[in-house]
Design a protein around this motif. Structure first.
Motif, short mmCIF file in Angstrom:
data_model
loop_
_atom_site.label_atom_id
_atom_site.label_comp_id
_atom_site.label_asym_id
_atom_site.label_seq_id
_atom_site.Cartn_x
_atom_site.Cartn_y
_atom_site.Cartn_z
N ASP A 182 -5.73 6.13 3.56
CA ASP A 182 -6.75 6.05 4.60
C ASP A 182 -7.30 4.63 4.79
O ASP A 182 -8.17 4.41 5.64
N LEU A 183 -6.81 3.66 4.02
CA LEU A 183 -7.32 2.29 4.09
C LEU A 183 -6.52 1.47 5.10
O LEU A 183 -5.37 1.78 5.42
N ARG A 184 -7.13 0.38 5.59
CA ARG A 184 -6.41 -0.58 6.42
C ARG A 184 -5.43 -1.35 5.57
O ARG A 184 -5.55 -1.43 4.35
N VAL A 185 -4.45 -1.98 6.22
CA VAL A 185 -3.44 -2.74 5.50
C VAL A 185 -4.07 -3.86 4.68
O VAL A 185 -3.70 -4.11 3.53
N SER A 186 -5.07 -4.56 5.25
CA SER A 186 -5.72 -5.65 4.54
C SER A 186 -6.45 -5.14 3.29
O SER A 186 -6.47 -5.80 2.25
N GLU A 187 -7.04 -3.94 3.37
CA GLU A 187 -7.73 -3.36 2.22
C GLU A 187 -6.73 -2.97 1.14
O GLU A 187 -6.99 -3.15 -0.06
N LYS A 188 -5.58 -2.47 1.55
CA LYS A 188 -4.54 -2.13 0.57
C LYS A 188 -4.07 -3.37 -0.18
O LYS A 188 -3.81 -3.33 -1.38
N GLN A 189 -3.96 -4.48 0.53
CA GLN A 189 -3.54 -5.73 -0.12
C GLN A 189 -4.55 -6.15 -1.19
O GLN A 189 -4.18 -6.58 -2.28
N LEU A 190 -5.83 -5.99 -0.90
CA LEU A 190 -6.86 -6.34 -1.88
C LEU A 190 -6.81 -5.41 -3.09
O LEU A 190 -7.08 -5.83 -4.22
N ILE A 191 -6.44 -4.14 -2.88
CA ILE A 191 -6.29 -3.21 -4.01
C ILE A 191 -5.15 -3.66 -4.91
O ILE A 191 -5.24 -3.60 -6.14
N GLU A 192 -4.04 -4.13 -4.31
CA GLU A 192 -2.93 -4.66 -5.09
C GLU A 192 -3.40 -5.80 -5.99
O GLU A 192 -3.06 -5.88 -7.17
N ILE A 193 -4.18 -6.70 -5.42
CA ILE A 193 -4.66 -7.86 -6.17
C ILE A 193 -5.64 -7.41 -7.25
O ILE A 193 -5.60 -7.89 -8.39
N ALA A 194 -6.53 -6.47 -6.92
CA ALA A 194 -7.48 -5.95 -7.91
C ALA A 194 -6.76 -5.30 -9.08
O ALA A 194 -7.18 -5.42 -10.23
N ARG A 195 -5.66 -4.61 -8.80
CA ARG A 195 -4.91 -3.95 -9.86
C ARG A 195 -4.36 -4.97 -10.86
O ARG A 195 -4.37 -4.74 -12.07
N ALA A 196 -3.87 -6.10 -10.35
CA ALA A 196 -3.37 -7.15 -11.24
C ALA A 196 -4.49 -7.78 -12.05
O ALA A 196 -4.33 -8.10 -13.23
N ILE A 197 -5.65 -7.95 -11.40
CA ILE A 197 -6.77 -8.59 -12.08
C ILE A 197 -7.35 -7.69 -13.16
O ILE A 197 -7.89 -8.16 -14.16
N ALA A 198 -7.24 -6.37 -12.98
CA ALA A 198 -7.81 -5.41 -13.93
C ALA A 198 -7.15 -5.51 -15.31
O ALA A 198 -7.70 -5.03 -16.30
N GLN A 199 -5.99 -6.13 -15.38
CA GLN A 199 -5.26 -6.26 -16.64
C GLN A 199 -5.12 -7.75 -16.94
O GLN A 199 -4.95 -8.56 -16.04
N ARG A 200 -5.16 -8.10 -18.20
CA ARG A 200 -5.04 -9.51 -18.58
C ARG A 200 -3.70 -10.07 -18.15
O ARG A 200 -2.66 -9.45 -18.34
N ALA A 201 -3.72 -11.26 -17.59
CA ALA A 201 -2.49 -11.86 -17.09
C ALA A 201 -2.27 -13.23 -17.72
O ALA A 201 -3.18 -14.05 -17.78
N THR A 202 -1.05 -13.46 -18.21
CA THR A 202 -0.64 -14.79 -18.66
C THR A 202 0.04 -15.54 -17.53
O THR A 202 0.02 -16.77 -17.48
N ALA A 203 0.66 -14.77 -16.62
CA ALA A 203 1.29 -15.34 -15.43
C ALA A 203 1.07 -14.38 -14.27
O ALA A 203 1.20 -13.18 -14.42
N LEU A 204 0.72 -14.93 -13.12
CA LEU A 204 0.46 -14.14 -11.93
C LEU A 204 1.39 -14.61 -10.83
O LEU A 204 1.36 -15.78 -10.44
N ILE A 205 2.25 -13.71 -10.36
CA ILE A 205 3.20 -14.02 -9.29
C ILE A 205 2.70 -13.36 -8.02
O ILE A 205 2.54 -12.15 -7.97
N LEU A 206 2.46 -14.15 -6.98
CA LEU A 206 1.95 -13.63 -5.71
C LEU A 206 2.92 -13.97 -4.60
O LEU A 206 3.21 -15.15 -4.36
N ASP A 207 3.44 -12.93 -3.92
CA ASP A 207 4.40 -13.11 -2.83
C ASP A 207 3.71 -12.80 -1.51
O ASP A 207 3.44 -11.64 -1.20
#
Length: 545
Positions: A182-207
């Protein structure tokens, strides 16, 4: 806060290669020797690739790539679609295996990289195409596969607290219990980023992480990326937006046709030089010359059209041979307006006229016939293609009747698709290959070929170059201009102002569900468009009756 020691900037982007003949690039330096020691030794790179190659069948996609990514470094990778960028980072993330070569993590060779194994090392990959479970909630998506447990049960209170924090970090104003579908495409993209941030990252790959974000959302993302880098994470950033690359990156690597062409410090290379290395031509060649023989008759007229919750009393006209741009911030109602016109969304009020005759639409097939119009959606994978099908099958789906009433004439189908490949310069190594394995630019060309095959009079392009490289953008711009020159009427909905300004004969601006301006000539300028889009200038009547 990530507990990783931040190296000094003197270690960042130590490789600097200048290649004047990109057809035969020399091999760059190998990653640091894991056995190196001593006070003067640089820290081992977080991720490194040594002599990595990848082929799909007989098609070589990557050719002996050697590249390393330091902790605390924002390293941008640029290149045309098909250059091998996404394939390369998928290998780093453990999503696909290289044909040859080695991957290192903090100086240690990875015997066999897998997605799960690399994630356990803190390597997070945010893909250009959304990878969320639509039927699950925002909270469930953020912690999917990494749920927090309390004994034998899920610790929902902890997950909710963390979920609210990461959503606040990315500036996503969404309900944790909302279904992702039910979310807009831009909101879905932010959820993707939030999911990565929710876990500790040593390397972050963003395409292509900002392809569907507003400028404010993108600015917030840039702050987050910089915070990750300052905390010691290695950032690998793929984008076709060169202004973003110059703003963010410490280093820039250019790939071309699977070869590593150059790695430079960001401050030592200009956007025009990046484009030259990528495609062999300058930015001035990007847009075709605007040739428009003004036709005062409207092919399409829309009067006081409303789409409940999205569009209020929209009125405008579209002329023959015109390229009409629709600008505005994401959420202004541009996409929903044309979904309503095309029968893809219910219209609550208003009238639509084709060549002066009023028509009523209830669904997309009727719009195709009554308006002789087609719509290229912004989400090409979700709405424009069946990604498990091959390119030829996708090309034929919209008008199978062209190839037979009861049975498909496969010879005629192949011949038509071959002509489309030649006209649009689609790179399809194997006609039986699933379209999901084509580059973003070639996927968009398949969608374009599919709709052009119906011989439409009106074509609506919604974000036609989202996630597409500079070279393919130029091809699509020239194709749109050629269609307009043939007498077709084109609508371009785009969040890229350079695209709107460089391509369109006239520009309509939307803000907060309403049309607020219609601009022509010298008024088609970045500051003028943004003044209306942000409400700093008041609306005027955009539809010249």
């Amino acid at each position: 806060m990530l507990e990783v020691e931040l190296p000094s900037r003197q270690h960042l982007c130590e490789v600097s290669i200048k290649i004047e003949t990109p057809q035969m690039p020399p091999k760059p330096q190998s990653p640091p020797d894991p056995a190196a020691s001593g006070p003067s030794a640089a820290p081992a790179p977080t991720l490194a690739a040594s002599d990595v190659s990848k082929a799909f069948g007989s098609v070589a996609v990557l050719k002996s790539i050697t590249l390393s990514f330091q902790p605390g470094e924002i390293h941008a990778i640029v290149g045309e679609n098909g250059a091998g960028k996404t394939t390369f980072v998928k290998i780093l993330a453990g999503m696909i295996e290289p044909t040859s070569g080695e991957i290192f993590f903090r100086g240690n060779r990875i015997e066999m990289a897998t997605l799960r194994g690399m994630e356990s090392l803190g390597v997070r990959f945010i893909h250009q195409e959304l990878n969320l479970a639509d039927d699950l909630t925002v909270l469930e998506n953020i912690f999917l596969g990494r749920e927090v447990a309390k004994g034998p049960f899920l610790d929902e209170a902890t997950m909710r607290e963390r979920g609210r924090k990461v959503l606040a970090q990315v500036g996503a104003d969404v309900d944790l219990d909302a279904k992702v579908k039910d979310l807009r495409v831009s909101e879905k993209q932010l959820i993707e980023i939030a999911r990565a941030i929710a876990q500790r990252a040593t390397a972050l790959i963003l395409d292509e992480p900002t392809s569907v974000l507003t400028q404010r959302e993108a600015d917030r993302l840039f702050q987050i990326i910089q915070q990750f880098a300052e905390s010691g994470a290695a950032i690998i950033y793929i984008s076709h937006r060169l202004e973003e690359v110059k703003r963010l990156a410490h280093c820039i690597t250019v790939l071309r046709d699977g070869h590593l062409i150059a790695t430079r410090k960001a401050g030592e290379i200009s956007p025009s030089e990046i484009v030259r290395l990528m495609v062999g031509r300058s930015l001035q060649d990007l847009f075709p010359k605007k040739n428009y023989n003004r036709d005062e008759k409207y092919v399409l007229e829309v009067r006081n059209l409303s789409v409940r919750g999205y569009v209020t009393n929209a009125s405008f006209g579209l002329k023959k041979g015109e390229i009409l741009g629709f600008a505005g911030l994401i959420g202004a109602g541009r996409t929903e307006l044309f979904e309503g016109i095309m029968g893809l969304r219910s219209v609550s009020s208003g009238m639509i006229f084709k060549n002066g005759k009023r028509i009523k639409l209830s669904d997309y097939p009727k719009a195709l016939r009554a308006l002789c119009a087609v719509y290229l959606p912004e989400d090409r994978k979700g709405k424009g293609l069946v990604v498990s099908f091959d390119a030829q099958t996708n090309y034929s789906l919209l008008g199978l009747e062209r190839f037979g009433a009861y049975f498909v004439n496969q010879r005629a189908e192949r011949a038509a698709f071959k002509k489309a490949i030649e006209r649009l310069q689609i790179k399809v190594p194997d006609r039986f290959m699933p379209v999901s394995r084509l580059s973003g630019g070639n996927q968009q060309k398949v969608v374009l070929a599919k709709v052009l095959a119906t011989e439409p009079e009106i074509i609506v392009f919604d974000e036609p170059t989202r996630g597409i490289d500079v070279g393919t953008k130029a091809q699509i711009y020239h194709l749109i201009a050629a269609m307009a020159a043939e007498g077709r009427s084109c609508v371009v909905i785009s969040s890229e102002l350079l695209e709107i300004i460089g391509l369109c004969h006239r520009v309509i601006v939307m803000r907060a569900s309403r049309i607020v301006a219609s601009l022509e000539g010298d008024a088609i300028a970045e500051d003028e468009i943004m003044m209306y889009a942000t409400g700093l200038k008041q609306a005027h009547s955009p539809f010249d009756q």
